[in-house]
Design a protein around this motif. Structure first.
Motif, PDB file in Angstrom:
ATOM      1  N   ASP A   1       0.742  -1.345   0.121  1.00 51.73           N
ATOM      2  CA  ASP A   1      -0.176   0.063  -0.056  1.00 51.73           C
ATOM      3  C   ASP A   1       0.964   1.367   0.122  1.00 51.73           C
ATOM      4  OD1 ASP A   1      -2.254  -1.362   0.044  1.00 51.73           O
ATOM      5  OD2 ASP A   1      -2.877  -1.293   2.231  1.00 51.73           O
TER       6      ASP A   1
ATOM      7  N   ARG B   1       2.103   2.025  -3.401  1.00 49.67           N
ATOM      8  CA  ARG B   1       1.025   2.365  -4.285  1.00 49.67           C
ATOM      9  C   ARG B   1       0.287   3.759  -4.078  1.00 49.67           C
ATOM     10  NH1 ARG B   1      -5.323   0.091  -3.058  1.00 49.67           N
ATOM     11  NH2 ARG B   1      -6.174   1.052  -4.977  1.00 49.67           N
ATOM     12  N   PHE B   2       0.281   4.078  -2.895  1.00 49.94           N
ATOM     13  CA  PHE B   2      -0.142   5.380  -2.541  1.00 49.94           C
ATOM     14  C   PHE B   2       0.793   6.544  -2.559  1.00 49.94           C
ATOM     15  CE2 PHE B   2      -3.479   2.752  -0.246  1.00 49.94           C
ATOM     16  CZ  PHE B   2      -4.276   2.931  -1.275  1.00 49.94           C
TER      17      PHE B   2
ATOM     18  N   ASN C   1       2.760   7.537  -5.914  1.00 48.42           N
ATOM     19  CA  ASN C   1       1.992   8.033  -6.582  1.00 48.42           C
ATOM     20  C   ASN C   1       2.671   9.222  -7.705  1.00 48.42           C
ATOM     21  OD1 ASN C   1      -0.243   8.943  -8.541  1.00 48.42           O
ATOM     22  ND2 ASN C   1      -1.323   9.444  -6.949  1.00 48.42           N
TER      23      ASN C   1
ATOM     24  N   SER D   1      -5.131  11.025  -3.873  1.00 45.80           N
ATOM     25  CA  SER D   1      -5.181   9.481  -3.660  1.00 45.80           C
ATOM     26  C   SER D   1      -6.490   8.879  -3.576  1.00 45.80           C
ATOM     27  CB  SER D   1      -4.574   9.273  -2.238  1.00 45.80           C
ATOM     28  OG  SER D   1      -3.308   9.298  -2.124  1.00 45.80           O
TER      29      SER D   1
ATOM     30  N   LEU E   1     -10.494   5.312  -4.238  1.00 42.33           N
ATOM     31  CA  LEU E   1     -10.716   4.659  -2.991  1.00 42.33           C
ATOM     32  C   LEU E   1     -12.116   4.494  -2.426  1.00 42.33           C
ATOM     33  CD1 LEU E   1      -7.716   6.114  -1.026  1.00 42.33           C
ATOM     34  CD2 LEU E   1      -7.643   4.387  -2.373  1.00 42.33           C
TER      35      LEU E   1
ATOM     36  N   LEU F   1      -5.154   3.622   4.016  1.00 41.11           N
ATOM     37  CA  LEU F   1      -4.318   4.736   3.863  1.00 41.11           C
ATOM     38  C   LEU F   1      -4.014   5.526   5.074  1.00 41.11           C
ATOM     39  CD1 LEU F   1      -2.666   6.677   1.960  1.00 41.11           C
ATOM     40  CD2 LEU F   1      -4.759   7.905   1.332  1.00 41.11           C
TER      41      LEU F   1
END
Length: 326
Positions: A20, A23-24, A27, A52, A58, A66
């Motif tokens: 995660d 991924r976040f 970015n 995000s 999301l 997150l």
């Protein structure tokens, strides 16, 4: 890593946090990972969360994930690297109206769960074609075990207990489960760990005499094996994936939609519920902390269209009889 080292999180959870984060926080549209934490302000975090939510579409659940990672990072960094209060920041953040996607699960359809007719077909096939894998599926069908727990069973986990009045009860201890995680080299590892999914998981459940005898049959295939379910050919433990693969293969053979082993767990919970078993007993057998979990996610309608049609015929006859006598 610190949480992993002190045992506060498990390897699978740590892998998810790592995934995660990449991924976040990496970015390209908002690479927060490239910024020094001491220069990150509340406004920057608000922008990061806005981007995000929009970029990754999301849901409430993934947004909570997150926020969890943000909380871990900033609490670890305070006060040495930042004086920002992440608790206040996250508490004050206003999610853009209708920004989060609805993550409400669709109600499971009839084709995704076992009906009573499908259960009968499956049970008969497995009983008539017993081998070590099919015996395992029968036990899963009759106990509602998670497939990771099923594949990690040992012969010492089931026993027979005699009560004071001379009657016998059969018990199954659940002490370990199969885990899948990435090692330090980034390769997937599948192992068995003496670690329950929840505190409720590490418990004994009551099993029927039939299940006890099935376990004795499984043991006869591997009388000296470390685990109850092991390949006769090579002596390796039968993993969760192979039970799922066998179940889907059997479903095709008996002419029903292929299903995962988790659907057997759902059917078990539903059958207990509709047999008028007390809520506390159902929750104990499923090893859920609360019966609401069982009701919300596991109990479904087992009747197929033919059974429902018969029920409606019976209901119509009842109404006619009621009208006649009244």
């Amino acid at each position: 890593k610190r949480l992993l080292d002190v045992g506060e999180v498990q390897k699978g959870t740590a892998d998810r946090y790592d995934s995660d984060f990449k991924r976040f926080f990496e970015n390209p549209n908002f690479p927060l990972a490239d910024m020094e934490i001491r220069f990150i302000t509340e406004d920057i975090l608000n922008q990061f969360m806005d981007v995000s939510i929009a970029d990754f579409k999301l849901t409430s659940k993934t947004f909570s994930g997150l926020k969890l990672i943000l909380g871990l990072i900033f609490r670890y960094a305070k006060p040495q690297y930042t004086d920002l209060s992440i608790t206040n920041c996250l508490g004050d953040y206003q999610v853009p109206r209708k920004a989060l996607k609805n993550n409400k699960k669709k109600k499971t359809s009839d084709t995704e769960n076992f009906t009573n007719r499908e259960y009968s077909l499956l049970y008969r096939y497995l009983t008539d074609n017993k081998d070590i894998r099919n015996i395992g599926l029968l036990i899963g069908l009759e106990t509602g075990l998670r497939v990771g727990e099923l594949s990690a069973l040992k012969a010492c986990d089931f026993n027979k207990k005699q009560l004071e009045d001379g009657s016998e009860v059969y018990l199954l201890s659940i002490r370990r489960t199969e885990k899948k995680y990435k090692n330090n080299e980034g390769k997937w590892v599948i192992s068995v760990e003496e670690m329950p999914k929840t505190e409720k998981s590490e418990s004994d459940i009551v099993i029927s005499k039939n299940v006890y005898e099935l376990m004795l049959e499984a043991k006869a295939f591997n009388p000296n094996g470390e685990f109850l379910f092991m390949n006769v050919d090579n002596g390796n433990r039968i993993r969760s994936a192979y039970f799922n693969k066998r179940l889907k293969s059997v479903c095709k053979k008996i002419g029903i939609v292929p299903k995962s082993t988790h659907k057997m767990r759902r059917y078990y919970a539903t059958s207990l519920h509709f047999s008028n078993a007390p809520d506390a007993f159902v929750a104990d057998q499923m090893r859920h902390e609360d019966i609401s979990t069982t009701r919300k996610s596991y109990i479904t309608d087992n009747a197929d269209l033919l059974e429902k049609s018969i029920l409606m015929d019976n209901f119509s006859q009842y109404r006619k009889e009621l009208l006649r006598v009244c």
